[in-house]
Scaffold this active site. Structure first.
Site, PDB file in Angstrom:
ATOM      1  N   GLY B  31       0.848  -1.186   0.000  1.00 10.95           N
ATOM      2  CA  GLY B  31       0.000   0.000   0.000  1.00 10.95           C
ATOM      3  C   GLY B  31       0.884   1.238   0.000  1.00 10.95           C
ATOM      4  O   GLY B  31       2.068   1.180  -0.357  1.00 10.95           O
ATOM      5  N   ALA B  33       2.145   3.011   2.493  1.00  8.67           N
ATOM      6  CA  ALA B  33       3.281   3.002   3.428  1.00  8.67           C
ATOM      7  C   ALA B  33       4.411   2.143   2.873  1.00  8.67           C
ATOM      8  O   ALA B  33       5.563   2.588   2.793  1.00  8.67           O
ATOM      9  CB  ALA B  33       2.832   2.486   4.792  1.00  8.67           C
ATOM     10  N   PHE B 133     -12.787  19.088   4.692  1.00  7.44           N
ATOM     11  CA  PHE B 133     -12.968  17.759   5.265  1.00  7.44           C
ATOM     12  C   PHE B 133     -13.278  17.886   6.751  1.00  7.44           C
ATOM     13  O   PHE B 133     -12.911  18.874   7.382  1.00  7.44           O
ATOM     14  CB  PHE B 133     -11.689  16.924   5.081  1.00  7.44           C
ATOM     15  CG  PHE B 133     -11.921  15.697   4.242  1.00  7.44           C
ATOM     16  CD1 PHE B 133     -12.070  15.793   2.883  1.00  7.44           C
ATOM     17  CD2 PHE B 133     -11.999  14.443   4.835  1.00  7.44           C
ATOM     18  CE1 PHE B 133     -12.293  14.660   2.106  1.00  7.44           C
ATOM     19  CE2 PHE B 133     -12.213  13.309   4.071  1.00  7.44           C
ATOM     20  CZ  PHE B 133     -12.360  13.411   2.707  1.00  7.44           C
ATOM     21  N   GLN B 254     -12.167   3.234  14.285  1.00  5.25           N
ATOM     22  CA  GLN B 254     -13.007   4.290  13.726  1.00  5.25           C
ATOM     23  C   GLN B 254     -14.155   3.732  12.893  1.00  5.25           C
ATOM     24  O   GLN B 254     -13.947   2.865  12.047  1.00  5.25           O
ATOM     25  CB  GLN B 254     -12.165   5.195  12.831  1.00  5.25           C
ATOM     26  CG  GLN B 254     -12.993   6.297  12.170  1.00  5.25           C
ATOM     27  CD  GLN B 254     -12.103   7.356  11.558  1.00  5.25           C
ATOM     28  OE1 GLN B 254     -11.605   7.199  10.451  1.00  5.25           O
ATOM     29  NE2 GLN B 254     -11.900   8.435  12.279  1.00  5.25           N
ATOM     30  N   LEU B 266     -17.513   2.586   1.232  1.00  4.88           N
ATOM     31  CA  LEU B 266     -17.280   3.972   1.609  1.00  4.88           C
ATOM     32  C   LEU B 266     -17.948   4.981   0.678  1.00  4.88           C
ATOM     33  O   LEU B 266     -17.808   4.914  -0.537  1.00  4.88           O
ATOM     34  CB  LEU B 266     -15.758   4.219   1.604  1.00  4.88           C
ATOM     35  CG  LEU B 266     -15.276   5.606   1.992  1.00  4.88           C
ATOM     36  CD1 LEU B 266     -15.584   5.903   3.447  1.00  4.88           C
ATOM     37  CD2 LEU B 266     -13.766   5.705   1.760  1.00  4.88           C
ATOM     38  N   GLU B 269     -16.021  11.189   2.741  1.00  2.63           N
ATOM     39  CA  GLU B 269     -16.342  12.394   3.479  1.00  2.63           C
ATOM     40  C   GLU B 269     -16.331  13.613   2.550  1.00  2.63           C
ATOM     41  O   GLU B 269     -16.891  14.657   2.874  1.00  2.63           O
ATOM     42  CB  GLU B 269     -15.296  12.561   4.578  1.00  2.63           C
ATOM     43  CG  GLU B 269     -15.692  13.509   5.666  1.00  2.63           C
ATOM     44  CD  GLU B 269     -14.742  13.384   6.859  1.00  2.63           C
ATOM     45  OE1 GLU B 269     -14.550  12.256   7.337  1.00  2.63           O
ATOM     46  OE2 GLU B 269     -14.209  14.407   7.278  1.00  2.63           O
ATOM     47  N   ARG B 300     -15.342  12.322  12.539  1.00  2.00           N
ATOM     48  CA  ARG B 300     -16.074  11.102  12.235  1.00  2.00           C
ATOM     49  C   ARG B 300     -16.676  10.424  13.455  1.00  2.00           C
ATOM     50  O   ARG B 300     -17.787   9.901  13.392  1.00  2.00           O
ATOM     51  CB  ARG B 300     -15.139  10.122  11.536  1.00  2.00           C
ATOM     52  CG  ARG B 300     -14.806  10.592  10.151  1.00  2.00           C
ATOM     53  CD  ARG B 300     -13.790   9.693   9.497  1.00  2.00           C
ATOM     54  NE  ARG B 300     -13.540  10.158   8.142  1.00  2.00           N
ATOM     55  CZ  ARG B 300     -12.583   9.700   7.365  1.00  2.00           C
ATOM     56  NH1 ARG B 300     -11.771   8.751   7.814  1.00  2.00           N
ATOM     57  NH2 ARG B 300     -12.420  10.168   6.147  1.00  2.00           N
ATOM     58  N   GLU B 397      -1.455   2.136   8.487  1.00  3.22           N
ATOM     59  CA  GLU B 397      -2.551   1.805   9.393  1.00  3.22           C
ATOM     60  C   GLU B 397      -2.168   0.747  10.421  1.00  3.22           C
ATOM     61  O   GLU B 397      -2.674   0.739  11.537  1.00  3.22           O
ATOM     62  CB  GLU B 397      -3.785   1.349   8.596  1.00  3.22           C
ATOM     63  CG  GLU B 397      -5.019   1.209   9.484  1.00  3.22           C
ATOM     64  CD  GLU B 397      -6.290   0.926   8.693  1.00  3.22           C
ATOM     65  OE1 GLU B 397      -6.272   1.050   7.458  1.00  3.22           O
ATOM     66  OE2 GLU B 397      -7.297   0.580   9.335  1.00  3.22           O
ATOM     67  N   SER B 413      -4.978   9.848   6.966  1.00  6.36           N
ATOM     68  CA  SER B 413      -4.466   8.478   6.844  1.00  6.36           C
ATOM     69  C   SER B 413      -3.550   8.335   5.634  1.00  6.36           C
ATOM     70  O   SER B 413      -2.467   7.767   5.732  1.00  6.36           O
ATOM     71  CB  SER B 413      -5.605   7.473   6.755  1.00  6.36           C
ATOM     72  OG  SER B 413      -6.372   7.703   5.600  1.00  6.36           O
TER      73      SER B 413
END
Lengths: 236, 594
Positions: B31, B33, B133, B254, B266, B269, B300, B397, B413
């Site tokens: 991903g 990271a 956001f 979360q 999802l 947002e 959130r 994460e 994130s």
């Protein structure tokens, strides 16, 4: 609720003598269920050996591309009820080597992509502490190009690829054009040159299968014609 | 690039010599990271990235709305403002030294992406476009919502992920796609590599390395309704536990306010950032009762609790467990230009045309704030506090630095994953420059992993993996979800015990080696059961409400007792706890209202 029969084209690599065979499963499906939901239900409740790739289940990761009633699509994006059939045939994407059941080798996809230098090439150093500027109009040229999820549906649907496994493939052409069209890329020729090849651009015969197959409604054929134009302009 | 000398490759019991690989750096997870770290370290060293899915299938690609940075391209902004919002958003549990690094370096990281070729949306002046956001504000919360989230339409994660993959290709990073990590090799506090399963061909492989980095992602799949991918089973976390290391703040999970009803997928947002409303059965914008100032753009945790309260009190649409996210007043042009993916998702999964109808939504498990304790240089901490494990790093994460504390702000994130991934890369480079030798590889390095595979491949009980997993997900949602209490959590402790007993009696249908996803799902369930114990135990211990952790029996935040991080270990069947103080530098804890 409705009972749907899934006819799934299976292949077990440990039993090559048996080869490919069709297996039927019955699934209770309700409104809102996707093909992937049903495949999961078969795997989880009936037969754990049924094998397919899946991850995001929201059409962005590109894992679950397969041939559903003859059409390449993402299993997670196809609503079962929308097909309005009581028997649904699911097969692995065509043209690729099958690893197991619905899982195919994506090696040709990666190989094709690597040929087009699928990254931005710049010669001048970027400005310090600032972004490179690009107008909204220039950026808009990348719409319809950067959204590709590398699911492999397009190349799987392409007769040129069926005939030539070295064919670079529409997914890679789309990628190439994504950089050629980007005002920030300073070496479009480096993306274009590899396409001028017997396994390259000229093998596209504008059949438009790739456009039909793309689950993200992208248009590789249009990218290909732009690339052809750019190559010809470059040459003559 | 260091060269591999086959003469010096060690024998590992039970693993053929051609399945023992050696790289300076092994990264697990492709991903943001993992790949950002690979980009950083690959100029000087031989880097390999292992991933359970093909790199571009990683769930970073699911992120939609943006990546936060105080670029001030659209209006005045300062890293201090971003820092305040992040600290307040974390309910004061975030470590402020780490947060300060993040918000200060954010503009550098975002501009680097632009230089790499990320197709960011643009302002009329040609700069990176930014949007509003939740929880991001002007002037230390005194002003209104601020334009801080840098975006590529509503496909920001996808754009960044593919861009990083492109850069990795350019830098010739070696990928092992569809390799699944089975265990870490850590002896005497030195990480020596890891053991992995070749998914496509089957077979146990050993990866011998000077440095190992985890960017293994989150664990939303322990909940019934989640925005996470099916691959997000938190494997990395229990691999760390099994190596005798602690996890931090696992009780903080979360729930994103807007998941598509029943699917959990999802709805960014960005929908609210661009001006969308949330309304109940009576047509009320009910956020005015919970966050009169910031309304739908409150953080959130608060919006999710508000939605759940409306649903619990019977004001869901038609009394059902959902409310509406209404975008119609934004107009078709704005929706199609700025939120095209939301339009596509609502249409494909719910057959709702959001230019004409409101979207049914419900809160969905989204992000794990807790994880593998690391320091600011992404080194994993053996004691959870100070002492690093030599050669072991984590970011994204799966890690807990902690910049998100009790509740993460949207767009932080993607920032954290790429920024601390980059720091992990730099940190590994520094370490490798001073480390010539590979650490010794123990001959029995693969023993436990081989045993695990053999056990599952011969499992012949009566329980189906999927049945146990469904029960786990349902119970975690009911008893350890948005609202928790001692009563519910104690029930969950008992339930987990029973689920684990059932797990000992599972049955596997597929006994082959090649692409055996039946086997993988069994291993994944083992991980999920294991770290869920820590989520529940940590939540039971923490007798307060802070950020995403909300106890109906302890509804107030309790700074006197609980302004501290949870550290938890698993030794046999026992969970042991320790705590460490929160690092507070600029902003003292205050009451948190929006």
């Amino acid at each position: 609720m409705a009972t749907i029969t899934f006819k799934i084209n299976r292949f077990n690599p440990d039993d090559e003598r048996r080869g490919h065979f069709m297996q039927k499963y019955q699934v209770e499906a309700k409104k809102g269920d996707t093909i992937l939901d049903c495949l999961n239900r078969i795997k989880w409740k009936q037969d754990g050996s049924l094998t397919f790739r899946r991850s995001c289940r929201s059409g962005i990761c590109g894992s679950c591309a397969m041939t559903i009633d003859g059409v390449n699509n993402l299993a997670c994006e196809v609503q079962v009820m929308a097909l309005k059939r009581d028997t649904i045939t699911v097969e692995p994407l065509r043209g690729y080597t099958v690893i197991k059941d619905l899982v195919v080798s994506l090696d040709p996809l990666v190989k094709g992509m690597l040929k087009v230098k699928p990254y931005m090439i710049t010669k001048t150093p970027p400005p310090t502490d600032q972004e490179r500027l690009q107008s909204p109009e220039e950026r808009e040229k990348l719409d319809g190009l950067y959204e590709c999820i590398l699911c492999g549906s397009c190349t799987s649907s392409c007769p040129s690829f069926w005939a030539d496994k070295e064919y670079i493939g529409p997914h890679a052409f789309l990628k190439a054009y994504r950089f050629v069209a980007d005002t920030r890329d300073e070496a479009p020729r480096e993306h274009l040159e590899p396409l001028d090849d017997k396994h390259g651009l000229w093998r596209c015969h504008t059949i438009f299968n790739c456009v039909e197959a793309c689950p993200k409604d992208l248009n590789p054929t249009k990218a290909i014609s732009e690339l052809k134009k750019a190559l010809v302009n470059d040459k003559f | 690039m260091s060269t591999i000398d086959p003469e010096t490759i060690h024998d590992v019991e039970g693993v053929p010599v051609h399945s023992v690989h050696r790289h300076d750096v092994i990264i697990v997870g492709a991903g943001l990271a993992g790949m950002r770290a690979a980009v950083e370290a690959s100029d000087e060293f031989d880097v390999a990235v292992l991933s359970k899915v093909f790199p571009t299938r990683s769930h970073s690609g699911g992120a939609q709305g943006g990546i936060a940075a105080s670029l001030a391209n659209e209006e005045e902004d300062h890293w201090e403002w971003h820092m305040f919002d992040t600290v307040k958003g974390s309910d004061y549990l975030g470590d402020q030294d780490a947060i300060e690094i993040m918000v200060k370096e954010a503009p550098v990281v975002v501009r680097e992406f632009e230089h790499y070729g990320t197709p960011f949306s643009r302002t009329p002046e040609g700069r990176i476009a930014q949007r509003k956001f939740g929880g991001h504000t002007k002037d230390f919360g005194r002003g209104g919502p601020i334009l801080r989230a840098c975006y590529a339409a509503d496909r920001t994660g996808h754009a960044l992920l593919h861009n990083l993959y492109e850069v990795c290709i350019k830098k010739e990073v070696r990928f092992y796609p569809e390799f699944y990590a089975l265990s870490l090799i850590i002896r005497d506090n030195v990480c020596r590599g890891l053991v992995a399963w070749d998914v496509i061909n089957g077979g146990v492989h050993v990866f011998h390395a000077k440095a190992v980095m985890f960017g293994t992602g989150g664990y939303g799949k322990v909940f019934e309704i989640t925005s996470n991918a099916l691959a997000n089973t938190g494997d990395g976390l229990s691999l760390v536990l099994r190596a005798g290391l602690p996890l931090e703040d696992m009780e903080f999970v979360q729930f994103h306010p807007t998941g598509l009803y029943l699917q959990g997928i999802l709805v960014s947002e960005a929908a609210r950032g661009e001006g969308g409303y949330i309304i109940n059965d009576k047509g009320e914008r009910f956020m005015e009762r919970y966050a009169p100032d910031k309304m739908e753009l409150a953080p959130r945790d608060l919006v999710s609790r508000s939605i759940q309260t409306e649903i619990n009190e019977g004001r869901g649409i038609g009394g059902e467990a959902y409310v509406y996210c209404d975008l119609r007043h934004l107009g078709e042009d704005a929706i199609m230009k700025k939120l095209p993916q939301i339009h596509e998702l609502a249409w494909k999964f719910l057959h709702v045309d959001c230019t004409k109808e409101p979207i049914p939504i419900q809160p969905t498990a989204h992000y794990s704030m807790g994880g593998i304790p690391t320091n600011k240089d992404a080194q994993v901490l053996a004691d959870g506090k100070e002492r690093p494990v030599e050669g072991f790093y984590a970011a994204g994460e799966c890690a807990c630095v902690s910049v998100h504390g009790g509740n993460r702000l949207g767009t932080n994130s993607l920032l954290e994953a790429s920024l601390f991934g980059r720091r992990a890369g730099k940190s590994m480079v520094r370490f490798l420059r001073g480390t010539r030798e590979f650490p010794e590889l123990p001959a029995d390095a693969a023993k436990l992993a081989i045993k695990e595979i053999e056990r599952f491949l011969s499992a012949d009980g009566g329980e189906r993996v999927a049945d146990i997993r469904e029960d786990l997900q349902g119970k975690m949602t009911d008893e350890c979800g948005i609202f928790r209490s001692a009563e519910k959590l104690e029930a969950m402790v008992k339930d987990l015990g029973e689920l684990e007993k059932r797990f000992e009696k599972i049955k596997i249908d597929d006994r082959s080696n090649k692409f055996n996803s039946d086997l993988l799902e069994a291993i994944e369930l083992g991980h999920m059961l294991e770290f869920s114990e820590l989520i529940v135990a940590g939540a039971l211990k923490r007798e307060e409400s802070r950020g995403a952790h909300s106890r109906t029996d302890f509804p107030k935040r309790d700074d006197e007792k609980w302004l501290k991080h949870t550290l938890a270990w698993k030794k046999g069947d026992e969970i042991t706890f320790d705590y460490k103080p929160v690092i507070i530098t600029r902003f003292q804890p205050k009451e948190r209202t929006y």
